[in-house]
Design a protein around this motif. Sequence first.
Motif, PDB file in Angstrom:
ATOM      1  N   ARG A   1       0.812  -1.217   0.000  1.00 36.40           N
ATOM      2  CA  ARG A   1       0.000   0.000   0.000  1.00 36.40           C
ATOM      3  C   ARG A   1       0.845   1.267   0.000  1.00 36.40           C
ATOM      4  NH1 ARG A   1      -4.172  -1.907   4.627  1.00 36.40           N
ATOM      5  NH2 ARG A   1      -2.239  -2.923   5.310  1.00 36.40           N
ATOM      6  N   ASP A   2       2.146   1.122   0.234  1.00 37.94           N
ATOM      7  CA  ASP A   2       3.040   2.278   0.148  1.00 37.94           C
ATOM      8  C   ASP A   2       3.653   2.428  -1.246  1.00 37.94           C
ATOM      9  OD1 ASP A   2       4.659   0.048   0.165  1.00 37.94           O
ATOM     10  OD2 ASP A   2       6.003   0.753   1.753  1.00 37.94           O
ATOM     11  N   THR A   3       3.142   1.680  -2.208  1.00 33.95           N
ATOM     12  CA  THR A   3       3.739   1.631  -3.547  1.00 33.95           C
ATOM     13  C   THR A   3       2.697   1.909  -4.618  1.00 33.95           C
ATOM     14  OG1 THR A   3       5.346  -0.027  -2.798  1.00 33.95           O
ATOM     15  CG2 THR A   3       5.011   0.177  -5.178  1.00 33.95           C
ATOM     16  N   THR A   4       3.072   2.737  -5.584  1.00 33.63           N
ATOM     17  CA  THR A   4       2.272   2.918  -6.796  1.00 33.63           C
ATOM     18  C   THR A   4       3.002   2.244  -7.945  1.00 33.63           C
ATOM     19  OG1 THR A   4       1.343   5.033  -6.042  1.00 33.63           O
ATOM     20  CG2 THR A   4       1.255   4.573  -8.413  1.00 33.63           C
ATOM     21  N   ILE A   5       2.327   1.317  -8.596  1.00 36.98           N
ATOM     22  CA  ILE A   5       2.903   0.616  -9.741  1.00 36.98           C
ATOM     23  C   ILE A   5       2.508   1.375 -11.005  1.00 36.98           C
ATOM     24  CG2 ILE A   5       2.935  -1.549 -11.034  1.00 36.98           C
ATOM     25  CD1 ILE A   5       2.405  -3.007  -8.404  1.00 36.98           C
TER      26      ILE A   5
ATOM     27  N   ALA B   1       2.398  12.308 -10.291  1.00 39.75           N
ATOM     28  CA  ALA B   1       0.995  12.093  -9.920  1.00 39.75           C
ATOM     29  C   ALA B   1       0.828  11.079  -8.794  1.00 39.75           C
ATOM     30  CB  ALA B   1       0.206  11.629 -11.148  1.00 39.75           C
ATOM     31  N   ALA B   2       1.846  10.262  -8.557  1.00 37.67           N
ATOM     32  CA  ALA B   2       1.753   9.235  -7.509  1.00 37.67           C
ATOM     33  C   ALA B   2       1.656   9.890  -6.136  1.00 37.67           C
ATOM     34  CB  ALA B   2       2.949   8.309  -7.575  1.00 37.67           C
ATOM     35  N   GLU B   3       1.030   9.195  -5.211  1.00 32.93           N
ATOM     36  CA  GLU B   3       0.820   9.720  -3.861  1.00 32.93           C
ATOM     37  C   GLU B   3       1.425   8.835  -2.792  1.00 32.93           C
ATOM     38  OE1 GLU B   3      -3.403  10.069  -3.693  1.00 32.93           O
ATOM     39  OE2 GLU B   3      -3.481  11.806  -5.056  1.00 32.93           O
ATOM     40  N   THR B   4       2.273   7.898  -3.206  1.00 32.74           N
ATOM     41  CA  THR B   4       2.907   6.980  -2.265  1.00 32.74           C
ATOM     42  C   THR B   4       4.407   7.238  -2.231  1.00 32.74           C
ATOM     43  OG1 THR B   4       3.126   5.348  -4.042  1.00 32.74           O
ATOM     44  CG2 THR B   4       1.181   5.164  -2.617  1.00 32.74           C
ATOM     45  N   PRO B   5       5.090   6.842  -1.145  1.00 32.33           N
ATOM     46  CA  PRO B   5       6.530   7.101  -1.068  1.00 32.33           C
ATOM     47  C   PRO B   5       7.376   6.253  -2.009  1.00 32.33           C
ATOM     48  CG  PRO B   5       5.789   5.864   0.849  1.00 32.33           C
ATOM     49  CD  PRO B   5       4.555   6.283   0.113  1.00 32.33           C
ATOM     50  N   ILE B   6       6.826   5.146  -2.499  1.00 28.99           N
ATOM     51  CA  ILE B   6       7.573   4.252  -3.387  1.00 28.99           C
ATOM     52  C   ILE B   6       6.813   4.132  -4.698  1.00 28.99           C
ATOM     53  CG2 ILE B   6       8.400   1.879  -3.705  1.00 28.99           C
ATOM     54  CD1 ILE B   6       8.759   1.768  -0.649  1.00 28.99           C
ATOM     55  N   VAL B   7       7.567   4.157  -5.796  1.00 25.20           N
ATOM     56  CA  VAL B   7       6.970   3.943  -7.117  1.00 25.20           C
ATOM     57  C   VAL B   7       7.710   2.809  -7.802  1.00 25.20           C
ATOM     58  CG1 VAL B   7       6.113   6.293  -7.426  1.00 25.20           C
ATOM     59  CG2 VAL B   7       8.454   5.737  -8.137  1.00 25.20           C
ATOM     60  N   ALA B   8       6.988   2.093  -8.657  1.00 25.28           N
ATOM     61  CA  ALA B   8       7.576   0.957  -9.358  1.00 25.28           C
ATOM     62  C   ALA B   8       7.171   1.001 -10.816  1.00 25.28           C
ATOM     63  CB  ALA B   8       7.120  -0.356  -8.729  1.00 25.28           C
TER      64      ALA B   8
ATOM     65  N   ALA C   1      -1.732  -2.742  -3.954  1.00 22.49           N
ATOM     66  CA  ALA C   1      -0.969  -1.561  -4.351  1.00 22.49           C
ATOM     67  C   ALA C   1      -1.847  -0.703  -5.249  1.00 22.49           C
ATOM     68  CB  ALA C   1       0.306  -1.963  -5.098  1.00 22.49           C
ATOM     69  N   THR C   2      -1.453   0.542  -5.418  1.00 23.33           N
ATOM     70  CA  THR C   2      -2.125   1.425  -6.374  1.00 23.33           C
ATOM     71  C   THR C   2      -1.560   1.167  -7.758  1.00 23.33           C
ATOM     72  OG1 THR C   2      -2.440   3.135  -4.690  1.00 23.33           O
ATOM     73  CG2 THR C   2      -2.577   3.820  -7.001  1.00 23.33           C
ATOM     74  N   LEU C   3      -2.436   0.964  -8.727  1.00 20.20           N
ATOM     75  CA  LEU C   3      -2.020   0.818 -10.115  1.00 20.20           C
ATOM     76  C   LEU C   3      -2.350   2.108 -10.856  1.00 20.20           C
ATOM     77  CD1 LEU C   3      -1.803  -2.166  -9.322  1.00 20.20           C
ATOM     78  CD2 LEU C   3      -2.855  -2.756 -11.522  1.00 20.20           C
TER      79      LEU C   3
END
Length: 484
Positions: free
Chosen positions: A211-215, A294-301, A243-245
């Motif tokens: 949940r701390d990651t946006t893919i 645009a992501a709102e999480t501390p980690i992006v993938a 996770a957020t997609l």
Amino acid sequence: MPASGRTVTLDEALAIALDHLKSGRLAEGWDLYALILDADPGNAEALHRMGFIAGRRGDMERALDLLTRSVERAPDADALFNLGIIHHRALRTEEAIVTYRRSLALRPDFPDCEYHLSEALQGAGRLDEALAALDMLLGRHPHFPAGWRQHGDIAADLGRPGAAVHFYEMALALNPADEQSQERVAVQEAAFRTRQAAMAARLPDGRHDLRDTTILIPFRADSDDRKRNLRWIAGFLLKHVDATLLIGEDRDGPSDVPDALGPDLAARCRHLHLRGNDTPFTHKAHLINRMVEAAETPIVALHDTDIVMDPVQYALARDRVRQGGGLVFPYNGLFFRIMGQEVQRFGYTLSAAPLNVVCPRFSLIHRNSPGGSAFFDRERLKANGGYNEVFLSWGYEDDEIVERFVRLGLSVERVPGPLYHLEHARPANSSEQNPFFASNRAELDRVCAADSGALRADIAAGRLRRPLLSSRDLATPPPSPRMA
């Protein structure tokens, strides 16, 4: 040929030279073999043994010449094996494989040759053949410790630490002094514990908590395969990770995402649609940077549309980013091409488990791939330039960010396990036929030649940024920016 006041026969001279060789008197053996060749220039055994000595001395070109001449005159299993070793050391892996197989055709029960053949096949990415060679070897010689160690190496490559530990322990049971197996079993035991901890931390519904990651999934509907793969990948990710997609497009006109995903999946994903790119080519780097913003999480993938891996690898990569990793690949570099029926099976199961089983029989696109997927701390990625928007369409953008992070002193890490690529059509946008491929290569070369100070100046001045690609850029691809 004189010796001790009398003339010895050629066979006696060969026996004396071989005794020198077996006793480690390489200089004496070399000199005597040279005399034998003076008397009999085509003597295959002398050519073979001198080639062996040249290889031991590190003179690979001379060894190659002598051994090649030897097997041309009289094919011999040992000479072919030693020639295979020379090819192998010179990284001529395919030549090594062919030569080892010629040796085994003459002597099918040749444990050392079977072992080296399996190593060469593994290096060439032909893991199914490597495993078959090991099965033959260990079926006849179960007490051959190097074979078990090699089996462990392949299991480790495939992200199977538990199996790897088993094979290394077999090698150690046969040879407790095997330092390579000692080192590797410790690494794989640690990998097994880390993997088990990640599995134990799953949510009650079985998904990994990301949940701390946006893919980030950049998407261009340049074929029906792409739309199919987007639907399957989104379904796969939502099934296995929480996770957020965020799916991104950079094209004019209406979005292709709702049609590709269908209403149910589309409602569970975020969507970013950049308009203004009226070309058939993506501006992937520009799109990724807007998705990161645009992501709102501390980690992006970053996650390409067509790739799959064991879901636990996502959790392992996220954990490494939390621990300070700069760029973390959620796989070990092995990039398998999945084709045919197995692609359809994946679409039906939305599971990586069948791919984990069958992957050795598929071709390996890359052993150390920089593409497919990468995890970042979002703010760290932005502070270090994000993706380089000078890169247009397809080609080298993934290589560049690895090179830049290394030069900026940031870590580039991998987690165990392979990556699977689902086959798809390759129009110009996804191939070397795109009009920007050469300029992309030039930009990679420029970054590779830069030091950290010059790169930081580029980042500060915004020289890794440029407007979204449009038809105005097609007549003359933009040149690479120059260092200040």
